[in-house]
Motif scaffolding. Structure first.
Motif, PDB file in Angstrom:
ATOM      1  N   VAL A  32      23.674  77.140 -33.719  1.00  0.00           N
ATOM      2  CA  VAL A  32      23.623  77.212 -32.257  1.00  0.00           C
ATOM      3  C   VAL A  32      24.247  75.963 -31.637  1.00  0.00           C
ATOM      4  O   VAL A  32      25.004  76.049 -30.663  1.00  0.00           O
ATOM      5  N   THR A  33      23.943  74.800 -32.213  1.00  0.00           N
ATOM      6  CA  THR A  33      24.486  73.558 -31.650  1.00  0.00           C
ATOM      7  C   THR A  33      26.017  73.545 -31.715  1.00  0.00           C
ATOM      8  O   THR A  33      26.674  73.046 -30.792  1.00  0.00           O
ATOM      9  N   GLU A  34      26.585  74.081 -32.798  1.00  0.00           N
ATOM     10  CA  GLU A  34      28.040  74.121 -32.948  1.00  0.00           C
ATOM     11  C   GLU A  34      28.665  75.093 -31.958  1.00  0.00           C
ATOM     12  O   GLU A  34      29.717  74.811 -31.374  1.00  0.00           O
ATOM     13  N   VAL A  35      28.020  76.236 -31.774  1.00  0.00           N
ATOM     14  CA  VAL A  35      28.511  77.216 -30.810  1.00  0.00           C
ATOM     15  C   VAL A  35      28.489  76.624 -29.407  1.00  0.00           C
ATOM     16  O   VAL A  35      29.447  76.764 -28.635  1.00  0.00           O
ATOM     17  N   ALA A  36      27.399  75.960 -29.054  1.00  0.00           N
ATOM     18  CA  ALA A  36      27.273  75.351 -27.722  1.00  0.00           C
ATOM     19  C   ALA A  36      28.390  74.338 -27.481  1.00  0.00           C
ATOM     20  O   ALA A  36      29.008  74.313 -26.411  1.00  0.00           O
ATOM     21  N   LYS A  37      28.677  73.527 -28.478  1.00  0.00           N
ATOM     22  CA  LYS A  37      29.724  72.512 -28.331  1.00  0.00           C
ATOM     23  C   LYS A  37      31.096  73.150 -28.175  1.00  0.00           C
ATOM     24  O   LYS A  37      31.877  72.763 -27.298  1.00  0.00           O
ATOM     25  N   LEU A  38      31.387  74.141 -29.011  1.00  0.00           N
ATOM     26  CA  LEU A  38      32.696  74.792 -28.961  1.00  0.00           C
ATOM     27  C   LEU A  38      32.888  75.589 -27.672  1.00  0.00           C
ATOM     28  O   LEU A  38      34.002  75.686 -27.152  1.00  0.00           O
ATOM     29  N   ALA A  39      31.800  76.175 -27.158  1.00  0.00           N
ATOM     30  CA  ALA A  39      31.886  76.986 -25.950  1.00  0.00           C
ATOM     31  C   ALA A  39      31.731  76.165 -24.680  1.00  0.00           C
ATOM     32  O   ALA A  39      31.932  76.683 -23.572  1.00  0.00           O
ATOM     33  N   GLY A  40      31.363  74.888 -24.809  1.00  0.00           N
ATOM     34  CA  GLY A  40      31.176  74.045 -23.636  1.00  0.00           C
ATOM     35  C   GLY A  40      29.944  74.430 -22.837  1.00  0.00           C
ATOM     36  O   GLY A  40      29.952  74.359 -21.600  1.00  0.00           O
ATOM     37  N   LEU A  41      28.859  74.814 -23.544  1.00  0.00           N
ATOM     38  CA  LEU A  41      27.634  75.262 -22.881  1.00  0.00           C
ATOM     39  C   LEU A  41      26.449  74.417 -23.322  1.00  0.00           C
ATOM     40  O   LEU A  41      26.489  73.745 -24.348  1.00  0.00           O
ATOM     41  N   ARG A  42      25.381  74.484 -22.526  1.00  0.00           N
ATOM     42  CA  ARG A  42      24.137  73.857 -22.954  1.00  0.00           C
ATOM     43  C   ARG A  42      23.567  74.651 -24.125  1.00  0.00           C
ATOM     44  O   ARG A  42      23.777  75.848 -24.239  1.00  0.00           O
ATOM     45  N   GLN A  43      22.820  73.970 -24.979  1.00  0.00           N
ATOM     46  CA  GLN A  43      22.303  74.629 -26.173  1.00  0.00           C
ATOM     47  C   GLN A  43      21.379  75.795 -25.821  1.00  0.00           C
ATOM     48  O   GLN A  43      21.422  76.846 -26.473  1.00  0.00           O
TER      49      GLN A  43
END
Length: 272
Positions: A32-43
């Motif tokens: 989830v943390t990696e997805v949030a970073k790549l998508a530019g979103l809060r976790q």
């Protein structure tokens, strides 16, 4: 005003969900943390969207809690490909070309400043550990891209600074223009280790009934197997003949470009 706000909120949710899905364009599963970073979103936002997408079958979660794209997306991708006129016209002929030559046969369209792969068939002499379909490659560093750039105006603005991927990559716009002019004259493009070392490619443009370049067809594989110094005439003839057959199915039967003088034969990479 409330209706407008609701519509804006819905659009933002769709955009965020799309950003989450695009985070998975690389290999491997993601936390989830990696997805949030790549998508530019809060976790917390990424976690909520992943949960919704999992329920819809668009992502899957493994025993370690990592996410990957879900199988239901294959259904949508298949429908998109089957409904694409270039894919419909080129798929069978590209597959036959790969089988007869043992090389990789690829079909791509232009999406902005990248080549987007619609078809990818592997011959027994050019195996890959991954599928190219759906991937994007830079236009200036591929034979497919040089064919796709035929007739495109404002190429310098479109491509901007040309990134170097290997010592053989064309990074000078004048050299790239000369390469594209040669494509217009000879009917096909070539590329030797400009995107990745050890791989070479030939491509020919695909045209619709108006003569506009809408896609390109290529043969690719290890440089030792493609052997452009020894096989360029043979392989270019196969690529151009197959492209002509696909063009006929796309409705193009007439001449393509006006006759232009042959460009001087010199190393187009000498100024890159």
């Amino acid at each position: 005003m409330q209706a407008v706000s609701a519509e804006a909120g819905t659009n933002q949710s769709v955009e965020r969900a799309a950003a989450v899905l695009r985070a998975f364009t690389g290999p491997g599963a993601l936390r989830v943390t990696e997805v949030a970073k790549l998508a530019g979103l809060r976790q917390s936002t990424a976690s909520r969207l992943l949960s919704t997408l999992e329920q819809a079958g668009f992502v899957e979660r493994d025993a370690d809690g990592q996410y990957r794209l879900g199988a239901d997306l294959i259904t949508l991708a298949g429908a998109a490909l089957n409904g694409h006129p270039v894919h419909h016209a080129a798929r069978q002929r590209a597959q036959s070309l790969a089988a007869s030559t043992g090389l990789g046969a690829n079909v791509a369209v232009r999406r902005g400043d990248h080549a987007f792969y619609l078809c990818n068939f592997e011959g027994h002499l050019a195996p890959r550990s991954f599928a190219l379909t759906g991937r994007r490659n830079p236009l200036h560093a591929t034979a497919l891209g040089k064919s796709l750039l035929l007739g495109v105006e404002g190429r310098r603005d479109l491509l901007g600074e040309l990134e170097r991927y290997t010592p053989r990559t064309i990074t000078d716009h004048d050299v790239l223009t000369a390469a594209i002019e040669q494509v217009a004259w000879q009917g096909y493009s070539t590329e030797t280790e400009e995107l990745s070392l050890g791989r070479s490619c030939l491509a020919a443009p695909l045209r619709d009934r108006t003569g506009r370049v809408v896609a390109a067809l290529s043969l690719s594989g290890p440089s030792s197997v493609v052997d452009l110094p020894g096989r360029e005439h043979e392989l270019s003839r196969l690529v151009v003949e197959t492209a002509d057959a696909i063009n006929s199915q796309l409705g193009h039967h007439g001449p393509t470009d006006r006759q232009i003088p042959a460009p001087p034969r010199h190393d187009l990479r000498s100024r890159s």
